[in-house]
Design a protein around this motif. Sequence first.
Motif, PDB file in Angstrom:
ATOM      1  N   PHE A  73       0.892  15.549  -4.764  1.00  0.00           N
ATOM      2  CA  PHE A  73      -0.337  15.922  -4.072  1.00  0.00           C
ATOM      3  C   PHE A  73      -1.273  14.722  -3.939  1.00  0.00           C
ATOM      4  N   GLY A  74      -1.284  13.860  -4.935  1.00  0.00           N
ATOM      5  CA  GLY A  74      -2.067  12.629  -4.839  1.00  0.00           C
ATOM      6  C   GLY A  74      -1.563  11.727  -3.721  1.00  0.00           C
ATOM      7  N   HIS A  75      -0.251  11.638  -3.537  1.00  0.00           N
ATOM      8  CA  HIS A  75       0.310  10.858  -2.433  1.00  0.00           C
ATOM      9  C   HIS A  75      -0.134  11.426  -1.084  1.00  0.00           C
ATOM     10  N   CYS A  76      -0.167  12.748  -0.988  1.00  0.00           N
ATOM     11  CA  CYS A  76      -0.587  13.378   0.269  1.00  0.00           C
ATOM     12  C   CYS A  76      -2.031  13.023   0.598  1.00  0.00           C
ATOM     13  N   LEU A  77      -2.896  13.053  -0.407  1.00  0.00           N
ATOM     14  CA  LEU A  77      -4.302  12.705  -0.167  1.00  0.00           C
ATOM     15  C   LEU A  77      -4.457  11.241   0.244  1.00  0.00           C
ATOM     16  N   VAL A  78      -3.751  10.361  -0.422  1.00  0.00           N
ATOM     17  CA  VAL A  78      -3.867   8.937  -0.114  1.00  0.00           C
ATOM     18  C   VAL A  78      -3.358   8.644   1.296  1.00  0.00           C
ATOM     19  N   LEU A  79      -2.211   9.206   1.660  1.00  0.00           N
ATOM     20  CA  LEU A  79      -1.666   8.956   2.992  1.00  0.00           C
ATOM     21  C   LEU A  79      -2.533   9.569   4.087  1.00  0.00           C
ATOM     22  N   PHE A  80      -3.092  10.738   3.828  1.00  0.00           N
ATOM     23  CA  PHE A  80      -3.923  11.377   4.839  1.00  0.00           C
ATOM     24  C   PHE A  80      -5.212  10.581   5.067  1.00  0.00           C
ATOM     25  N   ILE A  81      -5.880  10.206   3.992  1.00  0.00           N
ATOM     26  CA  ILE A  81      -7.122   9.440   4.130  1.00  0.00           C
ATOM     27  C   ILE A  81      -6.836   8.067   4.715  1.00  0.00           C
ATOM     28  N   GLY A  82      -5.741   7.441   4.268  1.00  0.00           N
ATOM     29  CA  GLY A  82      -5.399   6.127   4.800  1.00  0.00           C
ATOM     30  C   GLY A  82      -5.023   6.160   6.268  1.00  0.00           C
ATOM     31  N   THR A  83      -4.443   7.279   6.738  1.00  0.00           N
ATOM     32  CA  THR A  83      -4.080   7.396   8.155  1.00  0.00           C
ATOM     33  C   THR A  83      -5.311   7.653   9.012  1.00  0.00           C
ATOM     34  N   VAL A  84      -6.205   8.505   8.531  1.00  0.00           N
ATOM     35  CA  VAL A  84      -7.404   8.832   9.310  1.00  0.00           C
ATOM     36  C   VAL A  84      -8.377   7.661   9.337  1.00  0.00           C
ATOM     37  N   LEU A  85      -8.601   7.036   8.191  1.00  0.00           N
ATOM     38  CA  LEU A  85      -9.533   5.903   8.086  1.00  0.00           C
ATOM     39  C   LEU A  85      -8.755   4.604   7.928  1.00  0.00           C
ATOM     40  N   HIS A  86      -7.932   4.308   8.898  1.00  0.00           N
ATOM     41  CA  HIS A  86      -7.033   3.155   8.781  1.00  0.00           C
ATOM     42  C   HIS A  86      -7.781   1.869   9.099  1.00  0.00           C
ATOM     43  N   ASN A  87      -7.549   0.831   8.273  1.00  0.00           N
ATOM     44  CA  ASN A  87      -8.055  -0.509   8.556  1.00  0.00           C
ATOM     45  C   ASN A  87      -6.945  -1.526   8.308  1.00  0.00           C
ATOM     46  N   ASN A  88      -7.093  -2.705   8.869  1.00  0.00           N
ATOM     47  CA  ASN A  88      -6.011  -3.681   8.856  1.00  0.00           C
ATOM     48  C   ASN A  88      -5.865  -4.426   7.533  1.00  0.00           C
ATOM     49  N   ASN A  89      -6.883  -4.495   6.713  1.00  0.00           N
ATOM     50  CA  ASN A  89      -6.789  -5.275   5.477  1.00  0.00           C
ATOM     51  C   ASN A  89      -6.304  -4.457   4.281  1.00  0.00           C
ATOM     52  N   HIS A  90      -6.073  -3.182   4.449  1.00  0.00           N
ATOM     53  CA  HIS A  90      -5.506  -2.307   3.424  1.00  0.00           C
ATOM     54  C   HIS A  90      -6.369  -2.200   2.172  1.00  0.00           C
ATOM     55  N   THR A  91      -7.630  -2.515   2.281  1.00  0.00           N
ATOM     56  CA  THR A  91      -8.504  -2.414   1.111  1.00  0.00           C
ATOM     57  C   THR A  91      -8.701  -0.963   0.701  1.00  0.00           C
ATOM     58  N   LEU A  92      -8.903  -0.114   1.669  1.00  0.00           N
ATOM     59  CA  LEU A  92      -9.089   1.301   1.365  1.00  0.00           C
ATOM     60  C   LEU A  92      -7.851   1.894   0.717  1.00  0.00           C
ATOM     61  N   PHE A  93      -6.700   1.486   1.212  1.00  0.00           N
ATOM     62  CA  PHE A  93      -5.465   2.030   0.628  1.00  0.00           C
ATOM     63  C   PHE A  93      -5.323   1.631  -0.833  1.00  0.00           C
ATOM     64  N   TYR A  94      -5.592   0.368  -1.146  1.00  0.00           N
ATOM     65  CA  TYR A  94      -5.453  -0.070  -2.537  1.00  0.00           C
ATOM     66  C   TYR A  94      -6.446   0.635  -3.442  1.00  0.00           C
ATOM     67  N   ALA A  95      -7.628   0.912  -2.938  1.00  0.00           N
ATOM     68  CA  ALA A  95      -8.613   1.643  -3.741  1.00  0.00           C
ATOM     69  C   ALA A  95      -8.143   3.068  -3.996  1.00  0.00           C
ATOM     70  N   LEU A  96      -7.647   3.728  -2.957  1.00  0.00           N
ATOM     71  CA  LEU A  96      -7.127   5.087  -3.134  1.00  0.00           C
ATOM     72  C   LEU A  96      -5.875   5.090  -4.000  1.00  0.00           C
ATOM     73  N   TRP A  97      -5.055   4.072  -3.843  1.00  0.00           N
ATOM     74  CA  TRP A  97      -3.832   3.962  -4.653  1.00  0.00           C
ATOM     75  C   TRP A  97      -4.172   3.837  -6.135  1.00  0.00           C
ATOM     76  N   GLY A  98      -5.203   3.055  -6.454  1.00  0.00           N
ATOM     77  CA  GLY A  98      -5.571   2.882  -7.854  1.00  0.00           C
ATOM     78  C   GLY A  98      -6.274   4.086  -8.444  1.00  0.00           C
ATOM     79  N   VAL A  99      -7.091   4.779  -7.640  1.00  0.00           N
ATOM     80  CA  VAL A  99      -7.860   5.904  -8.180  1.00  0.00           C
ATOM     81  C   VAL A  99      -7.034   7.193  -8.160  1.00  0.00           C
ATOM     82  N   ILE A 100      -6.678   7.668  -6.966  1.00  0.00           N
ATOM     83  CA  ILE A 100      -5.980   8.959  -6.855  1.00  0.00           C
ATOM     84  C   ILE A 100      -4.554   8.857  -7.385  1.00  0.00           C
ATOM     85  N   GLY A 101      -3.846   7.795  -6.973  1.00  0.00           N
ATOM     86  CA  GLY A 101      -2.487   7.618  -7.493  1.00  0.00           C
ATOM     87  C   GLY A 101      -2.471   7.399  -8.996  1.00  0.00           C
TER      88      GLY A 101
END
Length: 304
Positions: free
Chosen positions: A192-220
């Motif tokens: 379920f944590g993977h689903c949240l990270v992928l959904f937020i990362g897809t909707v609020l996508h940016n090229n430097n992947h900063t948001l993804f790493y933050a979500l990966w560290g917190v939710i994951g």
Amino acid sequence: MQGEESAVLELGNGEDLPEYNEVNFDGTVKSHDHKSNESSGGNHAGFEEGQTQFRDNITDFMWQTGKQQAQKAYSLYANIDILRPYFDVEPHEVRDRLLHSLIPKLPTGVPLPTPGELYGPLMVVFTLIALLLYGMKSSGHTVEDGTLMGTAFATCFGYWLGGGGFVYFLAYLCNSRMNLLQVLSLMGYALFGHCLVLFIGTVLHNNNHTLFYALWGVIGGLSALKMVVVTASRTSNARRKLILSASIAALHLFFLLYLHFAFHKIVEELEALDTHVMNRADVVHDLLQASKPIDDTAGKGLIS
């Protein structure tokens, strides 16, 4: 004389006489034991009848046995009550377990409860597949639906079932008190944590992947920590706790990295491979079509 004894041979009606044969002048032998022939013929007919009846009994027994085994197998796989305990869960229970999969509890020295159902994890896996498809479509990748769908199913179910089997094997080696059903349920809800990270990362996508790493560290990290706490509470030895916890956390977090970075590339490579194979097949087909007129012309020349 009184000492003499007379021997008298009494011939009755001839029924007690042994069998005798009559030899003709042409060398043939004619038997006169009519009663013996009739009895042997009757015995032979009775033997054949008994053999036929025995064969019929064996065939009927084998047919009935096979029929009973087929009915048992059909009733075993067709009876839905066998799977009912694994999917008998209320919607509010699934909601609570999804929320608690991101809330690790402090260890208390007693084994933490682990649900043993598959309905929630199965729905989470299907949701993850849908998010992967949505992410590929929204990113503008042109991939055939068959390749994308098959790869998403193989990836998600392969991790859930294959990774669950691997974790269960480690738990068995580390003497952890967890069965396979509990491991699959725990890993399924952790997705379920993977689903949240992928959904937020897809909707609020940016090229430097900063948001993804933050979500990966917190939710994951929270979902991985929840699995670590549960497995550690069911393992006695400290060294085994460390091995099992590190393996589960690494598997969980690296799979999320794979879904974000490597999944798109692998799907594109599979699509390119399919396109290359199809192009090779088209070239071979064109060459065969082009060689047909030449073969026909050569054949006509040989005939003429």
